[in-house]
Design an enzyme around this catalytic site. Structure first.
Site, PDB file in Angstrom:
ATOM      1  N   CYS A 111       0.817  -1.221   0.000  1.00  0.00           N
ATOM      2  CA  CYS A 111       0.000   0.000   0.000  1.00  0.00           C
ATOM      3  C   CYS A 111       0.848   1.268   0.000  1.00  0.00           C
ATOM      4  CB  CYS A 111      -0.935  -0.005   1.194  1.00  0.00           C
ATOM      5  SG  CYS A 111      -1.912  -1.506   1.299  1.00  0.00           S
ATOM      6  N   HIS A 249      -3.061   6.838   3.136  1.00  0.00           N
ATOM      7  CA  HIS A 249      -3.566   5.578   2.592  1.00  0.00           C
ATOM      8  C   HIS A 249      -4.888   5.226   3.288  1.00  0.00           C
ATOM      9  CE1 HIS A 249      -4.170   1.503   1.540  1.00  0.00           C
ATOM     10  NE2 HIS A 249      -3.674   0.991   2.650  1.00  0.00           N
ATOM     11  N   ASN A 279     -10.404  -0.493   0.792  1.00  0.00           N
ATOM     12  CA  ASN A 279      -8.948  -0.322   0.759  1.00  0.00           C
ATOM     13  C   ASN A 279      -8.454  -0.760  -0.625  1.00  0.00           C
ATOM     14  OD1 ASN A 279      -6.181  -0.690   0.956  1.00  0.00           O
ATOM     15  ND2 ASN A 279      -6.244  -1.649   2.972  1.00  0.00           N
TER      16      ASN A 279
HETATM   17  N1  ACO Z   1     -18.166  -9.837   9.599  1.00  0.00           N
HETATM   18  C1  ACO Z   1     -18.577 -10.209  10.816  1.00  0.00           C
HETATM   19  N2  ACO Z   1     -17.734 -10.685  11.762  1.00  0.00           N
HETATM   20  C2  ACO Z   1     -16.444 -10.763  11.455  1.00  0.00           C
HETATM   21  C3  ACO Z   1     -15.932 -10.387  10.199  1.00  0.00           C
HETATM   22  C4  ACO Z   1     -16.851  -9.912   9.236  1.00  0.00           C
HETATM   23  N3  ACO Z   1     -16.482  -9.509   8.001  1.00  0.00           N
HETATM   24  N4  ACO Z   1     -14.606 -10.591  10.191  1.00  0.00           N
HETATM   25  C5  ACO Z   1     -14.270 -11.063  11.393  1.00  0.00           C
HETATM   26  N5  ACO Z   1     -15.381 -11.186  12.156  1.00  0.00           N
HETATM   27  C6  ACO Z   1     -15.468 -11.650  13.542  1.00  0.00           C
HETATM   28  C7  ACO Z   1     -14.336 -12.593  13.889  1.00  0.00           C
HETATM   29  O1  ACO Z   1     -14.648 -13.904  13.515  1.00  0.00           O
HETATM   30  C8  ACO Z   1     -14.266 -12.410  15.386  1.00  0.00           C
HETATM   31  O2  ACO Z   1     -15.288 -13.161  15.975  1.00  0.00           O
HETATM   32  P1  ACO Z   1     -15.048 -13.955  17.369  1.00  0.00           P
HETATM   33  O3  ACO Z   1     -14.712 -12.882  18.359  1.00  0.00           O
HETATM   34  O4  ACO Z   1     -16.354 -14.611  17.586  1.00  0.00           O
HETATM   35  O5  ACO Z   1     -13.889 -14.864  17.089  1.00  0.00           O
HETATM   36  C9  ACO Z   1     -14.600 -10.932  15.604  1.00  0.00           C
HETATM   37  O6  ACO Z   1     -15.312 -10.516  14.417  1.00  0.00           O
HETATM   38  C10 ACO Z   1     -13.397 -10.045  15.803  1.00  0.00           C
HETATM   39  O7  ACO Z   1     -12.443 -10.363  14.778  1.00  0.00           O
HETATM   40  P2  ACO Z   1     -11.068  -9.623  14.691  1.00  0.00           P
HETATM   41  O8  ACO Z   1     -10.285 -10.115  13.516  1.00  0.00           O
HETATM   42  O9  ACO Z   1     -10.409  -9.645  16.041  1.00  0.00           O
HETATM   43  O10 ACO Z   1     -11.574  -8.196  14.340  1.00  0.00           O
HETATM   44  P3  ACO Z   1     -10.937  -6.801  14.722  1.00  0.00           P
HETATM   45  O11 ACO Z   1     -11.783  -6.155  15.749  1.00  0.00           O
HETATM   46  O12 ACO Z   1      -9.470  -6.890  14.925  1.00  0.00           O
HETATM   47  O13 ACO Z   1     -11.177  -6.007  13.377  1.00  0.00           O
HETATM   48  C11 ACO Z   1      -9.943  -5.290  11.443  1.00  0.00           C
HETATM   49  C12 ACO Z   1     -10.587  -6.457  12.172  1.00  0.00           C
HETATM   50  C13 ACO Z   1     -11.026  -4.291  11.068  1.00  0.00           C
HETATM   51  C14 ACO Z   1      -9.266  -5.771  10.184  1.00  0.00           C
HETATM   52  C15 ACO Z   1      -8.924  -4.645  12.411  1.00  0.00           C
HETATM   53  O14 ACO Z   1      -7.966  -5.584  12.849  1.00  0.00           O
HETATM   54  C16 ACO Z   1      -8.205  -3.519  11.820  1.00  0.00           C
HETATM   55  O15 ACO Z   1      -8.732  -2.434  11.807  1.00  0.00           O
HETATM   56  N6  ACO Z   1      -6.989  -3.750  11.332  1.00  0.00           N
HETATM   57  C17 ACO Z   1      -6.178  -2.755  10.694  1.00  0.00           C
HETATM   58  C18 ACO Z   1      -5.534  -3.304   9.525  1.00  0.00           C
HETATM   59  C19 ACO Z   1      -6.277  -3.027   8.257  1.00  0.00           C
HETATM   60  O16 ACO Z   1      -7.265  -2.392   8.147  1.00  0.00           O
HETATM   61  N7  ACO Z   1      -5.671  -3.527   7.257  1.00  0.00           N
HETATM   62  C20 ACO Z   1      -6.096  -3.272   5.956  1.00  0.00           C
HETATM   63  C21 ACO Z   1      -5.184  -3.841   4.984  1.00  0.00           C
HETATM   64  S1  ACO Z   1      -3.533  -3.609   5.296  1.00  0.00           S
HETATM   65  C22 ACO Z   1      -3.041  -2.132   4.734  1.00  0.00           C
HETATM   66  O17 ACO Z   1      -3.716  -1.515   3.975  1.00  0.00           O
HETATM   67  C23 ACO Z   1      -1.742  -1.601   5.182  1.00  0.00           C
END
Ligand code: ACO
Length: 322
Positions: A111, A249, A279
């Site tokens: 990215c 980004h 993204n």
């Molecule tokens: N819909 C519904 N539930 C979901 C989904 C979905 N699409 N995806 C995951 N879940 C559930 C999981 O199964 C989990 O359930 P559980 O607690 O019963 O096991 C729960 O939601 C939490 O999952 P996590 O993966 O811990 O979710 P988190 O709160 O960390 O959010 C996210 C995920 C949004 C990706 C977060 O980690 C984040 O903001 N990361 C930043 C990185 C990012 O955005 N990267 C983008 C690409 S990289 C880049 O561009 C540099």
């Protein structure tokens, strides 16, 4: 001499896929996706590929810059999702637009691809190796995500953005650049190539997908992006107060909100379009830049920080006076 962005463009697939559309094919919801990421919709390709989007973005940028393809002597594409391993997307764009005088190649910096391309073009032009560059961020990540992994596939979209960057006798333009890599941290965001297969080893054919440890990526981004922004400002002797816009980004609205909080800069200075695009990796910054440019939200003389971060790990920033 300085280096200025004299034209921007974007190439966006027609098809829009909403969170509600995704909820029909997997266990997710608009509420889950939007509250964690800020995304409502993303664009996705059907027929066209990364090159086609890049070509559209490039033609739009050339038109706005008022230049001919022959004037371009450097093409750099930031992408991790080209249509082919080789030739590069940049060489394919060169052929499609008729930029016969250009040297063309791709950069793989996730990215951060567009920022690395912009900074490289700046170096080329300042050193006299090029005069007028076409830089592009172009991705079709919809083909690289695992559509059975709801935690990653809902985050990404397809698209391309481009900019014409030229050496001009004037004030302003690119004031400072900063860029970094941390290969040792790269495991948190990967897209593996094919297995080794040859007469010596008979590995089975496997398909690999984009894999991400979301929370680790989040921690990396909110730590390194503010530092990098401070670094680029220090290099130019500028302060945060002097910046009109922070064009980051578009990975996730919560990352951008955290950066704004850490820098103690109001969110109004952080434009976002992730709601409509998801993204788009290396394409997100130039797509947002083109929207801002087109809608007149950037004015001559504005001080803008661009900052990208992603796979590698890689991160960087460019300080520009428009
Ligand atoms: N819909 C519904 N539930 C979901 C989904 C979905 N699409 N995806 C995951 N879940 C559930 C999981 O199964 C989990 O359930 P559980 O607690 O019963 O096991 C729960 O939601 C939490 O999952 P996590 O993966 O811990 O979710 P988190 O709160 O960390 O959010 C996210 C995920 C949004 C990706 C977060 O980690 C984040 O903001 N990361 C930043 C990185 C990012 O955005 N990267 C983008 C690409 S990289 C880049 O561009 C540099």
């Amino acid at each position: 001499m300085t280096v200025k962005i004299i034209g921007t463009g974007r190439g966006i697939p027609e098809n829009i896929v909403s969170n509600d559309d995704l909820a029909k094919i997997m266990d997710t919801s608009d509420e889950w996706i939007h509250s964690r990421t800020g995304i409502h919709n993303r664009h996705m390709v059907k027929e066209e590929g990364t090159t086609a989007l890049a070509v559209t973005a490039s033609k739009n940028a050339m038109k706005k810059a008022g230049i001919s393809p022959e004037e371009i002597d450097l093409i750099i594409v930031g992408t991790v999702s080209g249509d082919m391993c080789f030739p590069s997307t940049a060489c394919q764009v060169q052929a499609a637009i008729g930029a016969v005088n250009a040297v063309a190649y791709d950069i793989s910096a996730g990215c951060s691809g567009f920022i690395f391309a912009l900074n490289a073009a700046y170096g080329y032009i300042m050193s006299g190796m090029a005069k007028c560059a076409l830089i592009i961020g172009a991705e079709t990540l919809s083909k690289m995500v695992d559509w059975n992994d709801r935690s990653t596939c809902v985050l990404f979209g397809d698209g391309a953005g481009a900019a014409i960057v030229k050496g001009v006798e004037s004030e302003g333009g690119v004031l400072a650049v900063a860029q970094h890599s941390d290969g040792a941290g790269g495991d948190v965001l990967t897209g593996k190539n094919r297995n080794v297969r040859n007469p010596l080893i008979d590995n089975k054919e496997e398909v690999f997908y984009l894999e991400m440890e979301g929370q680790e990526v989040f921690k990396f981004a909110v730590k390194m992006v503010p530092k990098c922004i401070q670094e680029v400002l220090e290099k130019a002797g500028k302060t945060l107060d002097e910046v009109d816009l922070f064009v980051l980004h578009q990975a996730n609205c919560r990352i951008i909100e955290s950066v704004s909080k850490r820098l103690k800069v109001p969110m109004e200075k952080f434009p976002m379009n992730i709601e409509n695009f998801g993204n788009t990796s290396a394409a997100s910054i130039p797509i947002l830049l083109d929207e801002l440019n087109e809608s007149g939200k950037i004015k001559e003389g504005d001080t803008i920080v661009f900052s990208g971060f992603g796979a590698g790990l890689t991160w960087g920033a460019t300080l520009v006076q428009w």
